[in-house]
Scaffold this active site. Structure first.
Site, mmCIF file in Angstrom:
data_model
loop_
_atom_site.group_PDB
_atom_site.id
_atom_site.type_symbol
_atom_site.label_atom_id
_atom_site.label_comp_id
_atom_site.label_asym_id
_atom_site.label_seq_id
_atom_site.Cartn_x
_atom_site.Cartn_y
_atom_site.Cartn_z
ATOM 1 N N GLU A 74 0.818 -1.224 0.000
ATOM 2 C CA GLU A 74 0.000 0.000 0.000
ATOM 3 C C GLU A 74 0.849 1.269 0.000
ATOM 4 O O GLU A 74 0.341 2.352 0.313
ATOM 5 C CB GLU A 74 -0.965 0.020 1.192
ATOM 6 C CG GLU A 74 -2.025 -1.057 1.185
ATOM 7 C CD GLU A 74 -2.974 -1.035 -0.014
ATOM 8 O OE1 GLU A 74 -2.850 -0.143 -0.886
ATOM 9 O OE2 GLU A 74 -3.827 -1.938 -0.071
ATOM 10 N N HIS A 93 -2.870 2.310 8.508
ATOM 11 C CA HIS A 93 -3.872 1.543 7.763
ATOM 12 C C HIS A 93 -4.036 0.191 8.448
ATOM 13 O O HIS A 93 -3.054 -0.508 8.688
ATOM 14 C CB HIS A 93 -3.415 1.365 6.317
ATOM 15 C CG HIS A 93 -4.186 0.315 5.574
ATOM 16 N ND1 HIS A 93 -5.565 0.310 5.526
ATOM 17 C CD2 HIS A 93 -3.789 -0.758 4.863
ATOM 18 C CE1 HIS A 93 -5.966 -0.730 4.817
ATOM 19 N NE2 HIS A 93 -4.913 -1.411 4.407
ATOM 20 N N HIS A 95 -6.790 -3.444 9.108
ATOM 21 C CA HIS A 95 -7.945 -4.247 8.719
ATOM 22 C C HIS A 95 -8.709 -4.609 9.993
ATOM 23 O O HIS A 95 -9.158 -5.741 10.157
ATOM 24 C CB HIS A 95 -7.510 -5.521 7.997
ATOM 25 C CG HIS A 95 -6.758 -5.286 6.726
ATOM 26 N ND1 HIS A 95 -6.089 -6.284 6.063
ATOM 27 C CD2 HIS A 95 -6.572 -4.158 5.998
ATOM 28 C CE1 HIS A 95 -5.520 -5.777 4.980
ATOM 29 N NE2 HIS A 95 -5.798 -4.489 4.914
ATOM 30 N N TYR A 114 -20.502 11.275 19.380
ATOM 31 C CA TYR A 114 -19.751 12.529 19.175
ATOM 32 C C TYR A 114 -18.286 12.297 18.821
ATOM 33 O O TYR A 114 -17.613 13.194 18.297
ATOM 34 C CB TYR A 114 -19.907 13.457 20.385
ATOM 35 C CG TYR A 114 -19.174 13.063 21.640
ATOM 36 C CD1 TYR A 114 -19.831 12.392 22.669
ATOM 37 C CD2 TYR A 114 -17.838 13.386 21.821
ATOM 38 C CE1 TYR A 114 -19.172 12.044 23.831
ATOM 39 C CE2 TYR A 114 -17.174 13.046 22.982
ATOM 40 C CZ TYR A 114 -17.841 12.377 23.990
ATOM 41 O OH TYR A 114 -17.174 12.037 25.142
ATOM 42 N N HIS A 155 -12.437 -3.640 2.695
ATOM 43 C CA HIS A 155 -10.984 -3.771 2.857
ATOM 44 C C HIS A 155 -10.522 -3.404 4.266
ATOM 45 O O HIS A 155 -9.991 -4.256 4.974
ATOM 46 C CB HIS A 155 -10.299 -2.890 1.790
ATOM 47 C CG HIS A 155 -8.810 -2.907 1.843
ATOM 48 N ND1 HIS A 155 -8.024 -2.622 0.765
ATOM 49 C CD2 HIS A 155 -7.943 -3.151 2.862
ATOM 50 C CE1 HIS A 155 -6.752 -2.718 1.089
ATOM 51 N NE2 HIS A 155 -6.685 -3.033 2.361
ATOM 52 N N TYR A 208 -9.693 20.089 24.227
ATOM 53 C CA TYR A 208 -9.837 19.061 25.251
ATOM 54 C C TYR A 208 -8.482 18.544 25.712
ATOM 55 O O TYR A 208 -7.531 18.520 24.949
ATOM 56 C CB TYR A 208 -10.654 17.889 24.675
ATOM 57 C CG TYR A 208 -10.758 16.693 25.586
ATOM 58 C CD1 TYR A 208 -11.662 16.680 26.646
ATOM 59 C CD2 TYR A 208 -9.930 15.592 25.412
ATOM 60 C CE1 TYR A 208 -11.757 15.591 27.486
ATOM 61 C CE2 TYR A 208 -10.015 14.491 26.259
ATOM 62 C CZ TYR A 208 -10.930 14.504 27.281
ATOM 63 O OH TYR A 208 -11.006 13.416 28.118
HETATM 64 ZN ZN LIG Z 1 -4.998 -3.252 3.516
#
Ligand SMILES: [Zn+2]
Length: 212
Positions: A74, A93, A95, A114, A155, A208
């Site tokens: 990726e 990233h 899964h 929220y 994905h 915050y």
């Molecule tokens: Zn992936």
């Protein structure tokens, strides 16, 4: 070693992702941008065995600078996000289970809680494209417009931040909200926050926490 602190931080983040159950096996990938260089996880290395030296350093155009192993498949997605959003300096990233489940069901994660405000608004689901392709990268960039996270259809999830801690936390909160959404939707029709509420919460979240 080039970008040693960033590469070590990536190793720590990967171990945390695995321990938190946000990734399984070698799934998911993490990168940090520093100037025109990007440190990114290699392809197919178990996070328990990942060492900082195995985290590759590439230029923003993808050219390897110090990369002993092939980068994550990726890499085009990570590079496209940095190119499109110069304020972004980290991409996580995963899964993770709930986020991936939502990515198969919906066009967006609606404003059911929220916490959705921390992603800049309802989280879009990018149309499906084969993993590792420029098409998937382009779909993710579009889904991230004005947002700090998106889902990749059928994905997984992408979270971004101005640093790796922020991107990691967003990935974890995104998984939590997706889990709540699935449970609520399994039991009934979740209520949505009133219009304008996400914007009001976003302003509140900006101040915050512990101020120094
Ligand atoms: Zn992936």
């Amino acid at each position: 070693m080039l970008l040693e602190p960033e590469r070590e931080e990536i190793v720590r983040a990967c171990r945390k992702l695995a321990a938190a159950g946000l990734v399984v096996g070698t799934a998911g990938n993490v990168s940090v941008r520093a100037g025109d260089l990007v440190a990114v996880t290699p392809s197919g290395v178990d996070y328990a065995e990942l060492a900082a030296g195995a985290v590759g350093v590439h230029r923003l155009d993808g050219t390897p600078v110090e990369a002993p192993l092939a980068p994550t498949s990726e890499l085009p997605l990570h590079l496209a996000v940095y190119e499109a959003y110069p304020g972004t300096a980290a991409v996580v990233h995963t899964h993770s289970v709930a986020a991936t489940a939502v990515s198969t069901l919906a066009d967006e994660l609606p404003a059911i809680h929220y916490y959705v405000a921390m992603f800049g608004g309802t989280v879009r689901v990018a149309p499906y494209a084969t993993y590792g392709t420029d098409e998937l990268a382009a779909n993710a960039v579009r889904a991230l417009r004005g947002r700090t996270a998106c889902l990749l259809g059928s994905h997984g999830a992408v979270a971004t931040g101005q640093d790796l801690k922020t991107a990691y936390d967003r990935a974890a909160y995104l998984e939590w909200v997706c889990d709540v959404y699935l449970r609520a939707a399994a039991a009934g029709t979740p209520r949505l926050l009133p219009p304008g509420e996400l914007e009001a919460v976003a302003a509140k979240l900006a101040s915050y926490g512990q101020r120094r």
